[in-house]
Design an enzyme around this catalytic site. Structure first.
Site, short mmCIF file in Angstrom:
data_model
loop_
_atom_site.label_atom_id
_atom_site.label_comp_id
_atom_site.label_asym_id
_atom_site.label_seq_id
_atom_site.Cartn_x
_atom_site.Cartn_y
_atom_site.Cartn_z
N TYR A 137 15.75 -31.50 -136.91
CA TYR A 137 15.80 -30.09 -136.47
C TYR A 137 14.78 -29.37 -137.33
O TYR A 137 15.11 -28.48 -138.09
CB TYR A 137 17.25 -29.60 -136.72
CG TYR A 137 17.61 -28.26 -136.15
CD1 TYR A 137 17.54 -28.01 -134.78
CD2 TYR A 137 18.09 -27.24 -136.98
CE1 TYR A 137 17.92 -26.79 -134.26
CE2 TYR A 137 18.49 -26.02 -136.46
CZ TYR A 137 18.41 -25.80 -135.11
OH TYR A 137 18.80 -24.59 -134.60
N HIS A 142 11.74 -22.88 -134.03
CA HIS A 142 12.87 -23.24 -133.15
C HIS A 142 14.21 -22.90 -133.82
O HIS A 142 15.08 -22.29 -133.21
CB HIS A 142 12.82 -24.72 -132.78
CG HIS A 142 14.03 -25.19 -132.03
ND1 HIS A 142 14.29 -24.81 -130.73
CD2 HIS A 142 15.08 -25.98 -132.40
CE1 HIS A 142 15.44 -25.34 -130.33
NE2 HIS A 142 15.93 -26.05 -131.33
N GLU A 210 9.85 -32.64 -127.92
CA GLU A 210 9.89 -33.26 -129.24
C GLU A 210 8.91 -34.44 -129.30
O GLU A 210 8.44 -34.93 -128.28
CB GLU A 210 11.30 -33.80 -129.55
CG GLU A 210 12.40 -32.76 -129.41
CD GLU A 210 13.74 -33.20 -130.00
OE1 GLU A 210 13.75 -34.11 -130.86
OE2 GLU A 210 14.75 -32.63 -129.60
N ASP A 242 14.35 -34.47 -125.24
CA ASP A 242 15.76 -34.60 -125.60
C ASP A 242 16.60 -33.68 -124.71
O ASP A 242 16.81 -32.51 -125.02
CB ASP A 242 15.93 -34.23 -127.08
CG ASP A 242 17.30 -34.59 -127.60
OD1 ASP A 242 17.96 -35.45 -127.00
OD2 ASP A 242 17.70 -34.00 -128.62
CA CA Z 1 16.91 -32.38 -130.06
#
Ligand code: CA
Length: 424
Positions: A137, A142, A210, A242
């Site tokens: 993450y 984001h 991603e 994802d």
């Molecule tokens: Ca993700």
């Protein structure tokens, strides 16, 4: 580091179309099959695939530390188990054989015909047996955007975020290759916070833009990999979408994090671009303030600039690009992620896949999910056919592409495209 196969002046006798993702300086690895034949290891060049099983059988890889079974395989893992030096030697040898100045294979058209096949005739397979999948993450923009959407802008980042490359263990068995459709997931959600939860199809299906990296065999349990060693444990990278069901995720995620909102599918591109091929595109990372703990400190440029885009293609219509981001926007780099992942003695295995987390840039057109692009469904994006999207609709195809480029070479990743079918 001088990697022979990266020489920007190299030219191949295999024709490479202009702006191809796969010049001779790339040579990514994948698993392909031709009609009726078994899956095997291949290397992409231009619009062709080099069949490494046949290349080996015809004796062209004699001086490399490999066996036939490494290439006569349905996954890259046996080849990757030979380690970084071995795969580097292999890529250098393939580069040499495809070089226009080398005549070994070029002057043997009978054998070349058995070795060089058309990509258009090949079916691509999931390239790696993925034992474990971890999702990080690691994009600050984001994490900030999500924090603003679900908490408040003043406390958007959690207190740990700049100290820890936050991640979780995902589900590897539902990682699928480009071209495989998914079905809209169903689940429990609570659209009205004043009412009890309901069961139904997800209405807030989303992509996450991603990148993922694939590891070589790591160290035994109890050992760890330092940021300085991490490059030696990373084989290469692919594009990674994802899939996320925001309504299922929003209701289930406290306190243990993502579960059914995420584990129904993630889609990857079929070619693994080696970390070696990406070395020319290293860039400095952001200043990390506050200073990280010593085990997360790193030396040199460990971030990589990779242009990324996500497009939505409604059925029977053309695609509209809804996001163009860049891998350089990562706050935490792969070396830090791997060092953090193993610092407690956790082992990693050959073929583990580690995804970056959604990568969002500072501008709105660089946001890496519909959650952010539509700002939690408060605004919509117009498609080229005039229709509107806040999230992904049934029969939409979501297409991710990526490439690194400097003034000499362009190293591409191909694409990952996935059609969303109605719920079963
Ligand atoms: Ca993700």
């Amino acid at each position: 580091m001088n990697i022979k196969a990266n020489d920007p002046t190299l030219k191949s006798w295999v024709q490479v179309p202009e702006n191809s993702d796969f010049p001779i300086q790339n040579l990514p690895f994948g698993i392909f099959s031709l009609d009726g034949d078994t899956p095997r290891v291949g290397v992409a060049i231009g619009s062709k695939i080099v069949d490494l099983k046949n290349l080996f059988e015809l004796g062209y890889l004699e001086d490399t530390p490999f066996e036939l079974a490494d290439f006569d395989a349905a996954v890259l893992n046996p080849m990757m188990l030979r380690g970084k030096q071995a795969t580097r030697t292999l890529r250098n040898r393939i580069s040499e054989l495809l070089n226009i100045e080398n005549s070994e294979l070029q002057n043997n058209p009978e054998e070349a015909k058995q070795i060089i096949v058309d990509m258009a005739d090949a079916k691509m397979h999931l390239p790696v047996y993925i034992g474990d999948y971890t999702d990080f993450y690691s994009s600050e923009q984001h994490a900030y955007n999500v924090g603003c959407l679900f908490r408040d802008p003043k406390n958007a980042l959690m207190p740990n975020w700049k100290h820890i490359p936050v991640g979780y263990h995902g589900r590897s068995s539902s990682i699928i290759v480009s071209g495989e459709p998914i079905h809209r997931p169903k689940g429990q959600k609570r659209p009205n916070p004043e009412e009890p939860p309901v069961f139904g199809t997800s209405n807030l299906l989303d992509f996450e833009l991603e990148m993922a990296f694939v590891t070589y065999q790591g160290k035994p349990l109890g050992d760890h990999i330092t940021t300085g060693e991490a490059d030696e444990y990373i084989f290469g990278m692919c594009l990674f979408n994802d899939w996320s069901a925001r309504d299922i995720q929003g209701w289930e995620y406290v306190p243990l994090g993502p579960f059914l909102g995420k584990n129904f599918a993630s889609s990857v591109s079929p070619w693994i671009v080696t970390l070696d091929a990406l070395e020319p595109f290293r860039v400095p990372g952001p200043l990390q303030d506050p200073k990280v703990l010593p085990y997360l400190e790193y030396e040199g440029d460990k971030h990589i600039a990779i242009n990324l885009e996500m497009a939505i293609q409604p059925e029977n219509s053309e695609a509209t690009v809804v996001s163009d981001s860049n891998y350089k926007y990562m706050y935490w780099n792969m070396n830090q992620q791997l060092a953090h992942h193993t610092i407690n003695g956790c082992n990693i295995n050959c073929g583990d896949m580690m995804a970056s987390g959604t990568i969002s840039g500072p501008e709105e057109h660089e946001y890496g999910s519909m959650l952010e692009i539509s700002w939690k469904g408060s605004k919509s994006v117009e498609m080229k056919d005039g229709s509107q999207r806040k999230f992904i609709q049934d029969n939409d195809t979501v297409i991710m592409k990526g490439y690194a480029k400097n003034d000499q070479v362009r190293i591409g990743f191909g694409e990952v495209n996935t059609k969303v079918l109605p719920a079963k």
